[in-house]
Design an enzyme around this catalytic site. Structure first.
Site, PDB file in Angstrom:
ATOM      1  N   HIS A   1      -7.446  -6.037   0.200  1.00  0.00           N
ATOM      2  CA  HIS A   1      -6.274  -5.157   0.197  1.00  0.00           C
ATOM      3  C   HIS A   1      -5.163  -5.676   1.110  1.00  0.00           C
ATOM      4  O   HIS A   1      -3.987  -5.537   0.792  1.00  0.00           O
ATOM      5  CB  HIS A   1      -6.698  -3.751   0.635  1.00  0.00           C
ATOM      6  CG  HIS A   1      -5.604  -2.746   0.597  1.00  0.00           C
ATOM      7  ND1 HIS A   1      -4.844  -2.496  -0.534  1.00  0.00           N
ATOM      8  CD2 HIS A   1      -5.123  -1.907   1.560  1.00  0.00           C
ATOM      9  CE1 HIS A   1      -3.954  -1.555  -0.274  1.00  0.00           C
ATOM     10  NE2 HIS A   1      -4.096  -1.186   0.994  1.00  0.00           N
TER      11      HIS A   1
ATOM     12  N   SER B   1       0.836  -1.199   0.000  1.00  0.00           N
ATOM     13  CA  SER B   1       0.000   0.000   0.000  1.00  0.00           C
ATOM     14  C   SER B   1       0.877   1.258   0.000  1.00  0.00           C
ATOM     15  O   SER B   1       1.681   1.427  -0.919  1.00  0.00           O
ATOM     16  CB  SER B   1      -0.941  -0.056   1.207  1.00  0.00           C
ATOM     17  OG  SER B   1      -2.016   0.843   1.058  1.00  0.00           O
TER      18      SER B   1
ATOM     19  N   ASP C   1      -1.311  13.628  14.015  1.00  0.00           N
ATOM     20  CA  ASP C   1      -1.401  15.004  13.507  1.00  0.00           C
ATOM     21  C   ASP C   1      -0.594  15.162  12.229  1.00  0.00           C
ATOM     22  O   ASP C   1      -1.058  15.769  11.253  1.00  0.00           O
ATOM     23  CB  ASP C   1      -0.887  15.995  14.556  1.00  0.00           C
ATOM     24  CG  ASP C   1      -1.799  16.092  15.768  1.00  0.00           C
ATOM     25  OD1 ASP C   1      -2.976  15.702  15.662  1.00  0.00           O
ATOM     26  OD2 ASP C   1      -1.316  16.552  16.821  1.00  0.00           O
TER      27      ASP C   1
END
Length: 270
Positions: A247, A98, A189
């Site tokens: 996936h 990925s 974040d």
């Protein structure tokens, strides 16, 4: 400046028993996907380390690696190449799943001399749409909820994510906090701030013409037949193999996944 990545290194001398120093296998570097870590690959590393040195990395803002701004693929590729330099590895086989597949493709395009071969797991060298809103919401809920244990963490994740396998995967990012309870070890974040770059195409302009294996899941929408012509423009020597999986094909079909990787690498090293 490159990020000093955390990594797990099997440090196996694959031909110590025979004493044939000339036939040491090229190391394999394993690069996880978004919200993953080197820990997710332990069973595969355990199998592969019997025949070669395996380095499983934690990308920036993941696992035990530092948190800092920037998730661009040129930056992440530089992080991994810097790690190879630290370890004295001139050339390696790269395996990326990925997001990690895009990092591996970026390394192959920008530092081809460092790549013996490329194995890409269920990703194409293209930009994708945004599809992690519920995951971000779930992880934010956990960060705010400060669960005391994994059962509480799962309840918080379930407020946004229905699929239990996905919740179990996300829970691998939990660690014990010094003040008690559990906390996320992700740089959430930093990841969310540069999510656009993560969804973008890999770094580099030139195609990578070295030996390449692309493994895709039959029930995944990440590497469709429609994506193959564009994929071959970037990876012209790619062999495409489809597994009966989604996936997370390396977790859903671990034996078939390892067999495909082993056959590919064995053919190169004959």
């Amino acid at each position: 400046m490159p990020t000093p990545l955390h990594y797990a290194d099997s440090q196996v001398d694959t031909h110590a028993e025979t004493g044939d120093e000339s036939r040491k296998s090229v190391p394999l570097v394993v690069i996880h996907g978004l919200f993953g870590s080197a820990d997710n690959w332990r069973s595969h590393v355990k199998a592969w380390q019997s025949v070669r040195r395996v380095i499983a990395v934690d990308l920036r803002n993941h696992g035990r690696s530092p948190h800092l701004a920037g998730m661009g693929y040129a930056e992440q590729a530089e992080d991994v190449v810097s790690l190879l330099d630290r370890l004295g590895i001139e050339q390696a086989h790269l395996l990326g799943h990925s997001m990690g597949g895009k990092v591996a493709i970026s390394i192959a395009r920008e530092y081809p001399q460092r790549v013996a071969s490329l194995i890409v797991a269920d990703i194409a060298p293209q930009a994708y749409g945004h599809d992690h809103d519920t995951v971000f919401a779930a992880l934010r809920r956990v960060a705010e909820g400060k669960p005391a244990n994994r059962r509480e963490a799962d309840k918080l994740l379930a407020e946004h994510v229905d699929e239990r396998p996905v919740r179990l995967f996300l829970a691998t990012n939990l660690e014990r906090a010094e003040e008690g309870g559990l906390r996320l070890r992700l740089g959430l974040d930093e990841i969310e701030a540069d999510y656009e770059a993560i969804m973008g195409a890999p770094a580099g302009q030139a195609p990578y013409g070295g030996p390449t294996l692309v493994l895709r899941g039959a029930r995944s929408q990440y590497v469709t037949d429609a994506a193959l012509p564009a994929l071959r423009e970037v990876l012209p020597d790619a062999t495409i193999k489809t597994l009966d999986a989604g996936h997370w094909l390396h977790a859903e079909q671990p034996e078939a996944f390892r067999e495909a990787v082993d056959e590919f690498l064995a053919a190169l090293e004959r």
